[in-house]
Design an enzyme around this catalytic site. Structure first.
Site, PDB file in Angstrom:
ATOM      1  N   SER A 125     -22.455 -17.812  -1.019  1.00  0.00           N
ATOM      2  CA  SER A 125     -21.132 -18.134  -1.566  1.00  0.00           C
ATOM      3  C   SER A 125     -20.058 -18.019  -0.499  1.00  0.00           C
ATOM      4  CB  SER A 125     -20.787 -17.173  -2.704  1.00  0.00           C
ATOM      5  OG  SER A 125     -21.744 -17.231  -3.727  1.00  0.00           O
ATOM      6  N   SER A 144     -14.919 -13.993  -7.313  1.00  0.00           N
ATOM      7  CA  SER A 144     -13.884 -13.186  -7.966  1.00  0.00           C
ATOM      8  C   SER A 144     -14.525 -11.903  -8.483  1.00  0.00           C
ATOM      9  CB  SER A 144     -13.213 -13.960  -9.107  1.00  0.00           C
ATOM     10  OG  SER A 144     -14.168 -14.416 -10.034  1.00  0.00           O
ATOM     11  N   MET A 191     -19.765 -20.248  -7.861  1.00  0.00           N
ATOM     12  CA  MET A 191     -18.578 -19.572  -8.350  1.00  0.00           C
ATOM     13  C   MET A 191     -18.959 -18.244  -8.996  1.00  0.00           C
ATOM     14  SD  MET A 191     -15.940 -21.324  -7.710  1.00  0.00           S
ATOM     15  CE  MET A 191     -15.177 -22.885  -7.546  1.00  0.00           C
ATOM     16  N   PRO A 192     -19.606 -17.377  -8.291  1.00  0.00           N
ATOM     17  CA  PRO A 192     -19.922 -16.091  -8.912  1.00  0.00           C
ATOM     18  C   PRO A 192     -18.674 -15.297  -9.281  1.00  0.00           C
ATOM     19  CG  PRO A 192     -21.261 -16.402  -6.956  1.00  0.00           C
ATOM     20  CD  PRO A 192     -20.219 -17.481  -6.959  1.00  0.00           C
ATOM     21  N   HIS A 193     -18.766 -14.651 -10.429  1.00  0.00           N
ATOM     22  CA  HIS A 193     -17.721 -13.723 -10.871  1.00  0.00           C
ATOM     23  C   HIS A 193     -18.406 -12.404 -11.197  1.00  0.00           C
ATOM     24  CE1 HIS A 193     -14.258 -11.990 -12.835  1.00  0.00           C
ATOM     25  NE2 HIS A 193     -15.021 -11.711 -13.882  1.00  0.00           N
TER      26      HIS A 193
END
Length: 76
Positions: free
Chosen positions: A35, A41, A1-3
């Site tokens: 990812s 996001s 869940m990279p942001h």
């Protein structure tokens, strides 16, 4: 869940330009992190130049200089 949280000086980017930059950044994470597009996001946060030191450099950059993957070429 990279942001990805992009803090930057005001650039007056259009929504289309922001979309293109966000897609380019997401492509890098998809390639190197594996990812999925749905897990990523991207936020854009304009910071006035006179606020950069107080809002970005001192609280976010300076305490982590030893561990930053890419260090800035400036200091305060």
């Amino acid at each position: 869940m990279p942001h990805i949280d992009v803090k930057h000086f005001p650039r007056n980017l259009s929504e289309e330009e922001k979309k293109i930059v966000a897609e380019d950044l997401a492509a890098v994470l998809k390639k190197h992190f594996g990812s999925s597009n749905d897990s990523l996001s991207v936020a854009f946060n304009e910071i006035q130049p006179e606020r950069w030191k107080d809002e970005v450099y001192d609280p976010i950059i300076k305490p982590h200089l030893d561990t930053l993957a890419k260090k800035p070429g400036y200091s305060y």
